[in-house]
Design a protein around this motif. Structure first.
Motif, mmCIF file in Angstrom:
data_model
loop_
_atom_site.group_PDB
_atom_site.id
_atom_site.type_symbol
_atom_site.label_atom_id
_atom_site.label_comp_id
_atom_site.label_asym_id
_atom_site.label_seq_id
_atom_site.Cartn_x
_atom_site.Cartn_y
_atom_site.Cartn_z
ATOM 1 N N PHE A 1 12.450 -11.831 -76.868
ATOM 2 C CA PHE A 1 11.933 -13.085 -77.343
ATOM 3 C C PHE A 1 13.121 -13.950 -78.346
ATOM 4 C CE2 PHE A 1 7.889 -10.929 -76.688
ATOM 5 C CZ PHE A 1 7.343 -11.994 -75.869
ATOM 6 N N SER B 1 2.787 -1.286 -85.263
ATOM 7 C CA SER B 1 2.942 -2.635 -85.074
ATOM 8 C C SER B 1 4.122 -3.474 -84.934
ATOM 9 C CB SER B 1 2.414 -3.350 -86.744
ATOM 10 O OG SER B 1 2.202 -4.820 -86.270
ATOM 11 N N GLY B 2 4.318 -4.107 -83.843
ATOM 12 C CA GLY B 2 5.555 -4.740 -83.405
ATOM 13 C C GLY B 2 6.204 -3.816 -82.352
ATOM 14 N N ALA B 3 5.644 -2.595 -81.879
ATOM 15 C CA ALA B 3 6.510 -1.895 -81.020
ATOM 16 C C ALA B 3 6.343 -2.342 -79.612
ATOM 17 C CB ALA B 3 5.479 -0.299 -81.022
ATOM 18 N N GLY B 4 5.745 -3.381 -79.364
ATOM 19 C CA GLY B 4 5.817 -4.119 -78.096
ATOM 20 C C GLY B 4 4.694 -3.805 -77.087
ATOM 21 N N LYS B 5 3.448 -3.241 -77.711
ATOM 22 C CA LYS B 5 2.470 -3.062 -77.036
ATOM 23 C C LYS B 5 1.804 -4.029 -76.154
ATOM 24 C CE LYS B 5 0.072 -1.161 -80.453
ATOM 25 N NZ LYS B 5 1.170 -1.526 -81.473
ATOM 26 N N SER B 6 1.490 -5.180 -76.909
ATOM 27 C CA SER B 6 0.808 -6.397 -76.508
ATOM 28 C C SER B 6 1.753 -7.106 -75.337
ATOM 29 C CB SER B 6 0.656 -7.353 -77.444
ATOM 30 O OG SER B 6 -0.491 -6.732 -78.350
ATOM 31 N N THR B 7 3.048 -7.235 -75.817
ATOM 32 C CA THR B 7 3.791 -7.401 -74.625
ATOM 33 C C THR B 7 3.720 -6.877 -73.292
ATOM 34 O OG1 THR B 7 5.266 -8.138 -76.610
ATOM 35 C CG2 THR B 7 6.141 -8.294 -74.469
HETATM 36 N N1 LIG Z 1 5.666 -15.107 -78.064
HETATM 37 C C1 LIG Z 1 6.660 -14.491 -78.929
HETATM 38 N N2 LIG Z 1 7.814 -15.143 -79.330
HETATM 39 C C2 LIG Z 1 8.338 -14.494 -80.165
HETATM 40 N N3 LIG Z 1 8.461 -13.150 -80.565
HETATM 41 C C3 LIG Z 1 7.365 -12.495 -80.092
HETATM 42 C C4 LIG Z 1 6.371 -13.322 -79.046
HETATM 43 N N4 LIG Z 1 5.455 -12.209 -78.823
HETATM 44 C C5 LIG Z 1 5.785 -11.056 -79.490
HETATM 45 N N5 LIG Z 1 6.960 -11.491 -80.165
HETATM 46 C C6 LIG Z 1 7.714 -10.023 -80.960
HETATM 47 O O1 LIG Z 1 7.806 -9.019 -79.954
HETATM 48 C C7 LIG Z 1 7.411 -8.078 -80.765
HETATM 49 C C8 LIG Z 1 6.637 -7.076 -80.062
HETATM 50 O O2 LIG Z 1 5.614 -7.781 -80.287
HETATM 51 P P1 LIG Z 1 4.025 -7.087 -79.616
HETATM 52 O O3 LIG Z 1 2.852 -8.096 -79.924
HETATM 53 O O4 LIG Z 1 4.264 -6.814 -78.127
HETATM 54 O O5 LIG Z 1 3.760 -5.836 -80.627
HETATM 55 P P2 LIG Z 1 2.689 -4.824 -80.686
HETATM 56 O O6 LIG Z 1 2.990 -3.564 -80.375
HETATM 57 O O7 LIG Z 1 1.437 -5.404 -79.999
HETATM 58 O O8 LIG Z 1 2.239 -5.087 -82.253
HETATM 59 P P3 LIG Z 1 0.801 -5.462 -82.969
HETATM 60 O O9 LIG Z 1 0.255 -3.860 -82.971
HETATM 61 O O10 LIG Z 1 1.166 -5.796 -84.388
HETATM 62 O O11 LIG Z 1 -0.032 -6.035 -82.069
HETATM 63 C C9 LIG Z 1 7.237 -8.463 -82.250
HETATM 64 O O12 LIG Z 1 8.343 -8.308 -83.040
HETATM 65 C C10 LIG Z 1 6.890 -9.781 -82.136
HETATM 66 O O13 LIG Z 1 7.121 -10.428 -83.261
#
Ligand SMILES: Nc1ncnc2c1ncn2[C@@H]1O[C@H](COP(=O)(O)OP(=O)(O)OP(=O)(O)O)[C@@H](O)[C@H]1O
Ligand SMILES: [Mg+2]
Lengths: 229, 342
Positions: B11, B40-46
């Motif tokens: 991103f 948090s922020g590991a990239g799971k949601s992505t």
């Molecule tokens: N649309 C976006 N634009 C910029 N950065 C993004 C975007 N989506 C996610 N990120 C970044 O990518 C990284 C991974 O995000 P992600 O949401 O996948 O983490 P996560 O493991 O789901 O965390 P959480 O447990 O907080 O939900 C984070 O640093 C986040 O800030």
């Protein structure tokens, strides 16, 4: 009875009763049409802003920049300047630059970007999560707008439009003075210029009641739409 | 069912690029309840959002139900999404609308006839045990009920896959458990493959059969829940496993262990299922010249199996300790020596 009311009215306010009614009618006419057309254009512009903004459903920097620039420019111009500035356009569309109908052109041009900003804010209040859920369901952009974005923002849009309408009322007064008639014209031409203080007060009272009623109506409708949250 | 290969996603994070995914591969089989755990922020949601195309990888491929997402037209992608339900942490329901309205939306979008919609809505609401709330407004429901509506909505179009992004993170422990049981029921009775994200290891323990641990946009470790819980290799995995299975010497005992002047060794033992037939600990206690103290013991249920963890303090000479270790290894328990420090 009517006889005495009308003569008394003329004695106190210096104008005939039907003249007041006519002015009221002109104000409502300008307000109503400018609101209707302005809200439609405003909604359209607001949707463009929300969809094309960074991270929007149809991100498009060029369209966003153009609409954003247009909205800012028009919003930074005082209405009286817009009014005079668009005279040529008014003449082109309506054929003349005076009368309530002619005044609709500057009024719409003035109010639509204002409405656009207000509605944009309402649309941005819609939870991104709801939009994400809609996308995950396989909704098209059109379906998202019709079934999620607008229904969710509606209550807030009504309040925004109420605010816009109050602003528009002020503009109709100015437009009326320049040649559109209406309550504002009455106040300035008959009240102010002829030192008719009672008439001035009367028009102010009418405008205040108008605003109160608008706000009441807006709050009511918005509240009803928001009922179950 | 889901096949992600070498997915990379970066991103534009303003001042510097955010590497949300760095070469992630994930294979989910039909019928799995696959859990992804990470901080948090590991990239799971992505990673999860790649599956229904809400996010597209910069490189790498995503194949869902045999369809390569990068080869689908926008229309085809929208159609595919109807076969993939999604459940969210914040429910993402229309709060001001009724339960029925919310659940019927995906069906309306898919153009299902009105009569069938009514029937299907009632069906899924019965499944999530909310049939009496059909006409209630979402805003009047509790968190757990809202999530049931969220699940009902996701199931309305009879999807093959359910994606859950922290579906229980906004709920209290008891409600979490009831929602997890519901998800398990979805998996078993409807045959829906579930891919879920969580930062709670308890969630994985309770319903998943496979798990991947994510860190810094990578999968640090993956495998069956039993093997990952039993033999975690990476530090991040250990930290997560530790949240449900205590493998630390209790603080209170640590000083006792440290002040022991005789020769000793502390051992961490794990028994999975009924892999250990003989009464191992009793046998150890019977060994001449060896003293055995139990410093900690926990039993965890997962995947219909049981995992017990013991922390033993063995006191005796080196030879005796070596013999004891042989006995433990021979019995089929997982064993590792623990350092106790000074
Ligand atoms: N649309 C976006 N634009 C910029 N950065 C993004 C975007 N989506 C996610 N990120 C970044 O990518 C990284 C991974 O995000 P992600 O949401 O996948 O983490 P996560 O493991 O789901 O965390 P959480 O447990 O907080 O939900 C984070 O640093 C986040 O800030
Ligand atoms: Mg997340």
């Amino acid at each position: 009875m009517t006889e005495t009311f009308e003569t008394r009215f003329k004695e106190i306010f210096g104008i005939k009763w039907p003249k007041l009614l006519e002015s009221l009618g002109q104000t409502v006419y300008m307000l109503g049409w400018a609101l209707l057309i302005g809200a439609v254009i405003g909604l359209f512009l607001a949707l463009l802003l929300v969809l094309c903004r960074k991270g929007g459903l149809k991100q498009n920097r060029v369209i966003y920049a153009i609409v954003n620039f247009y909205v800012n420019i028009v919003r930074s111009m005082p209405f009286i300047i817009t009014l005079v500035f668009v005279f040529p356009l008014t003449r082109l569309i309506v054929g003349k630059t005076y009368g309530s109908t002619a005044m609709l052109v500057p009024l719409v041009i003035y109010i639509s970007p204002y409405m656009a900003r207000l509605i944009e804010n309402s649309l941005l209040e819609v939870s991104p999560g709801v939009i994400e859920a809609a996308q995950a369901m396989g909704a098209t952009t059109f379906q998202i707008i019709i079934r999620f974005l607008l229904p969710e923002a509606l209550s807030s849009i009504v309040l925004a439009m109420t605010t816009g309408t109050v602003g528009l009322l002020g503009a109709t007064a100015m437009a009326g003075y320049v040649g559109g008639g209406g309550v504002g014209d009455l106040a300035l031409t008959y009240g102010y210029q002829r030192y008719n203080f009672p008439l001035l007060i009367l028009t102010i009272v009418i405008l205040v009641i108008f605003v109160q009623l608008l706000q009441l109506l807006g709050n009511r409708i918005s509240g009803r739409l928001r009922k179950h949250r | 069912m889901i096949r992600i290969d070498h997915a990379v996603k970066t991103f534009d994070g303003g001042t510097q690029a955010v590497h949300a995914l760095r070469d992630v591969s994930l294979h989910v089989e039909k019928g799995d309840i696959y859990g992804i755990v990470g901080f948090s922020g590991a990239g799971k949601s992505t990673l999860l959002r790649l599956v229904n195309g809400l996010e597209t990888p910069d490189s790498g491929s995503v194949v869902v139900a045999g369809e390569d997402l990068s080869k689908l037209s926008h229309r085809e992608l929208l159609t595919l999404r109807r076969k993939i339900g999604m459940v969210f942490q914040q429910f993402n329901l229309l709060e001001g609308k009724t339960v029925r309205h919310n659940v019927s939306i995906p069906l309306q979008l898919a153009g299902v006839p009105k009569k069938e919609i009514e029937q299907r809505v009632r069906e899924v609401l019965r499944f999530v045990e909310l049939e009496d709330k059909e006409n209630a407004y979402v805003s009047q429901l509790s968190g757990g009920q809202k999530q049931r509506v969220g699940i009902a909505r996701a199931l309305a179009t009879s999807p093959d896959i359910l994606l859950c992004d922290e579906a229980t993170s906004a709920l209290d422990p008891q409600t979490t458990e009831s929602i997890l049981l519901l998800l398990k029921k979805v998996n078993r009775e409807m045959g829906v493959t579930i891919l879920l994200i969580t930062h709670q290891m308890q969630v994985i323990q309770m319903i998943c059969n496979k798990v991947a641990v994510m860190e810094y946009g990578k999968i640090a470790e993956e495998g069956s829940v039993l093997s990952v819980f039993g033999t975690p290799r990476e530090e991040v995995t250990r930290r997560f496993v530790r949240t449900v299975i205590n493998d630390q010497i209790p603080e209170k005992f640590l000083s006792v262990v440290r002040s022991e002047t005789r020769n000793q060794q502390v051992e961490l033992l794990k028994f999975i299922g009924d892999s250990v037939k003989e009464p191992l600990i009793a046998n150890l206690c019977r060994m001449e010249g060896l003293e055995v103290n139990i410093l900690g013991a926990t039993i965890q249920e997962m995947q219909g199996s049981v995992m017990s963890v013991f922390i033993l303090q063995l006191i005796g000479d080196d030879e005796k300790i070596r013999l004891a270790e042989e006995k433990i290894d021979g019995a089929g328990a997982l064993r590792e020596r623990m350092a106790v420090g000074a």
